[in-house]
Scaffold this active site. Structure first.
Site, PDB file in Angstrom:
ATOM      1  N   LYS A  22       0.835  -1.210   0.000  1.00  0.00           N
ATOM      2  CA  LYS A  22       0.000   0.000   0.000  1.00  0.00           C
ATOM      3  C   LYS A  22       0.868   1.257   0.000  1.00  0.00           C
ATOM      4  O   LYS A  22       0.654   2.172  -0.791  1.00  0.00           O
ATOM      5  CB  LYS A  22      -0.904   0.004   1.237  1.00  0.00           C
ATOM      6  N   ASN A  23       1.865   1.285   0.906  1.00  0.00           N
ATOM      7  CA  ASN A  23       2.624   2.523   1.071  1.00  0.00           C
ATOM      8  C   ASN A  23       3.658   2.759  -0.030  1.00  0.00           C
ATOM      9  O   ASN A  23       4.332   3.790  -0.040  1.00  0.00           O
ATOM     10  CB  ASN A  23       3.275   2.560   2.457  1.00  0.00           C
ATOM     11  N   CYS A 116      -5.248  12.484  12.908  1.00  0.00           N
ATOM     12  CA  CYS A 116      -5.878  11.208  12.649  1.00  0.00           C
ATOM     13  C   CYS A 116      -5.767  10.376  13.916  1.00  0.00           C
ATOM     14  O   CYS A 116      -5.185  10.828  14.913  1.00  0.00           O
ATOM     15  CB  CYS A 116      -5.264  10.507  11.447  1.00  0.00           C
ATOM     16  N   ARG A 121       0.152  14.320  13.274  1.00  0.00           N
ATOM     17  CA  ARG A 121       0.692  14.123  11.931  1.00  0.00           C
ATOM     18  C   ARG A 121       0.671  15.387  11.063  1.00  0.00           C
ATOM     19  O   ARG A 121      -0.011  15.452  10.037  1.00  0.00           O
ATOM     20  CB  ARG A 121      -0.038  12.965  11.237  1.00  0.00           C
ATOM     21  N   ASP A 308       4.412   0.589  12.060  1.00  0.00           N
ATOM     22  CA  ASP A 308       3.244  -0.065  11.455  1.00  0.00           C
ATOM     23  C   ASP A 308       3.111  -1.533  11.865  1.00  0.00           C
ATOM     24  O   ASP A 308       2.159  -2.195  11.466  1.00  0.00           O
ATOM     25  CB  ASP A 308       3.308   0.038   9.918  1.00  0.00           C
ATOM     26  N   ARG A 402      -8.625  -0.688   4.378  1.00  0.00           N
ATOM     27  CA  ARG A 402      -7.777   0.371   3.812  1.00  0.00           C
ATOM     28  C   ARG A 402      -6.422  -0.207   3.388  1.00  0.00           C
ATOM     29  O   ARG A 402      -5.781   0.319   2.482  1.00  0.00           O
ATOM     30  CB  ARG A 402      -7.524   1.477   4.848  1.00  0.00           C
TER      31      ARG A 402
END
Ligand code: EPU
Length: 423
Positions: A22-23, A116, A121, A308, A402
């Site tokens: 994803k990233n 968030c 952030r 993460d 997500r």
């Protein structure tokens, strides 16, 4: 809304294939804004976040099509320079369009992402970096309005803390700037290497890949190119931890073990057996109680232990035979999973950015109704549910969707009893 139901206590045996990261997909998709023509991206995961960034590209004038895991994105239609609050609020990585828009159009108006679930952030490093390249950044009505007459001018950018998307935004902007840009204390995550490879294939000149000092020699234009998204190291790490917690003997295929140096070391210290192949991991853990050793973890920028994977490791430590200390240094509020793990019987005490986890020794976590609060917190609850006795119901699983492709199918393939239900 859907919830995830897990009947815990089954060891995970079999094979699971890892999707594209994803990233890495998010910055590579944003990079297609930098050049007209059809860009081809392979191994793109189909996730809520990748769909969001594609909607954002559409709103800027681009068209795209997907065939399996290959995306074709035509960067020719770019004509709008504004990213709305509606899109940015659902995914803060939308700020990755700032650099490309400035490089191509000289203007970018992007909603400030706001806080968030895991912390404030801010994006001050991104803006400070653009300013070093001559951009004027104004904040008005919740939007960053950034603009420059003509091309950006190369400069020196120093990050106080290595920022992943900050480094990516600056790399994209500097690729089309005039002259040389030096990024000091750049982030070194593998996803940045993936972006540098894509930008280089498009004609950019970048030195220092993999180091914390990147030098970009700006070029006048870039061309569309073909690139492949690297495997998702966080997804691979999540499955490795899940197998460790639930027990079993499984192969994690299509991953890059070289991207998980710190996690593999921590898992070995926890007593989990790992066999490392070129593109696979075999994880073997006994489902017997009291077999996971306590291990301390401090999150750090790459190649340190990834934030993460902090929540997932905490679920594993909750099942360990002693006391472990987990120190979160990257985000100030990334312990939202703690209260939910406690509902499942975990003994965890928080003191600021430190969590002390007292393993259950020869007892097991107990299934419960819990709530997902962010992406990685959700996967930590999944791990806890797999290791627990009885049924766990996890609500708000849109967070999970997500960033984890086909998680239910992948876990079912490993023998887990997991399914979705309407709440
Ligand atoms: N920071 C600032 N100012 C900035 C930018 C960052 O103070 O302008 C601080 C942050 O608050 C944080 C630290 O610097 O304390 C590092 O943040 P970074 O900028 O590296 O985070 P990011 O780029 O916003 C990416 C990932 C995150 C991952 C972090 C850290 C993407 C799209 N997101 O975020 O992924 O946690 O790096 O590795 O690449 C996730 O996938 O669940 C996720 C949150």
């Amino acid at each position: 809304m859907e919830k995830l139901v897990i009947e815990g206590g089954k060891p995970l045996n079999g094979e699971v294939r890892i999707s594209g990261a994803k990233n890495a997909a998010l910055p590579l998709i944003a990079a297609t804004l930098l050049a007209p023509g059809v860009h081809v991206l392979h191994n793109v995961p189909d996730l809520r976040d990748t769909r969001t960034i594609l909607r954002l590209l559409e709103s800027l004038g681009l068209v795209w099509e997907r065939e399996g895991t290959t995306l074709k994105i035509d960067g020719s239609g770019l004509r709008y320079s504004e990213a709305s609050y509606e899109l940015v609020k659902t995914m803060r990585a939308s700020v990755l369009v700032l650099g490309p828009l400035l490089a191509r159009l000289g203007r970018a108006k992007v909603s400030l992402p706001g806080g968030c679930a895991i912390g404030a952030r801010p994006i001050n490093f991104h803006l400070m970096g653009f300013e070093q390249l001559g951009v004027c950044c104004e904040l008005e009505h919740g939007y960053v309005d950034a603009h420059i007459e003509g091309r950006m001018q190369g400069g020196t950018v120093y990050f106080d803390i290595p920022s992943v998307t900050g480094t990516e935004n600056l790399l994209m902007a500097a690729s089309l700037a005039k002259g040389e840009t030096v990024i000091k204390n750049a982030a070194r995550e593998p996803e940045i290497g993936n972006l540098i490879d894509m930008l280089s294939a498009m004609g950019a000149e970048i030195e220092g890949k993999g180091s914390d000092r990147l030098v970009v020699h700006g070029v006048e234009q870039l061309t569309a190119a073909e690139s492949t998204i690297i495997p998702d190291r966080i997804e691979a790490g999540t499955y490795a931890i899940a197998i460790g917690a639930a027990g079993g003997d499984s192969i994690i295929k299509g991953c890059d073990p070289g991207h998980l140096p710190s996690l593999l070391e921590k898992l070995r210290l926890a007593g989990i057996k790992i066999e490392v192949g070129e593109d696979y991991l075999r994880v073997m853990a006994s489902p017997l109680k009291n077999s996971i050793h306590p291990v301390d973890v401090t999150t750090m920028p790459y190649p340190g232990y990834p934030t993460d994977l902090q929540a997932q490791f905490m679920a594993l430590m909750a099942c360990s035979s002693g006391l472990s200390v987990i120190h979160e240094t990257i985000f100030e509020n990334r312990f939202m999973h703690v209260a939910e793990l406690q509902r499942m019987g975990a003994t965890i005490q928080i003191d600021g950015r430190i969590a002390m986890v007292k393993g259950l020794e020869n007892k097991r976590l107990k299934g419960a109704q819990v709530m997902a609060t962010d992406l990685r917190a959700s996967s930590s609850l999944v791990i806890a549910g797999l290791a627990a006795e009885g049924r766990t119901d996890i609500s708000r699983i849109y967070h999970l969707e997500r960033g984890y492709e086909n998680m239910v199918d992948k876990l079912t393939g490993l023998g887990a009893a997991v399914w979705k239900e309407n709440e």
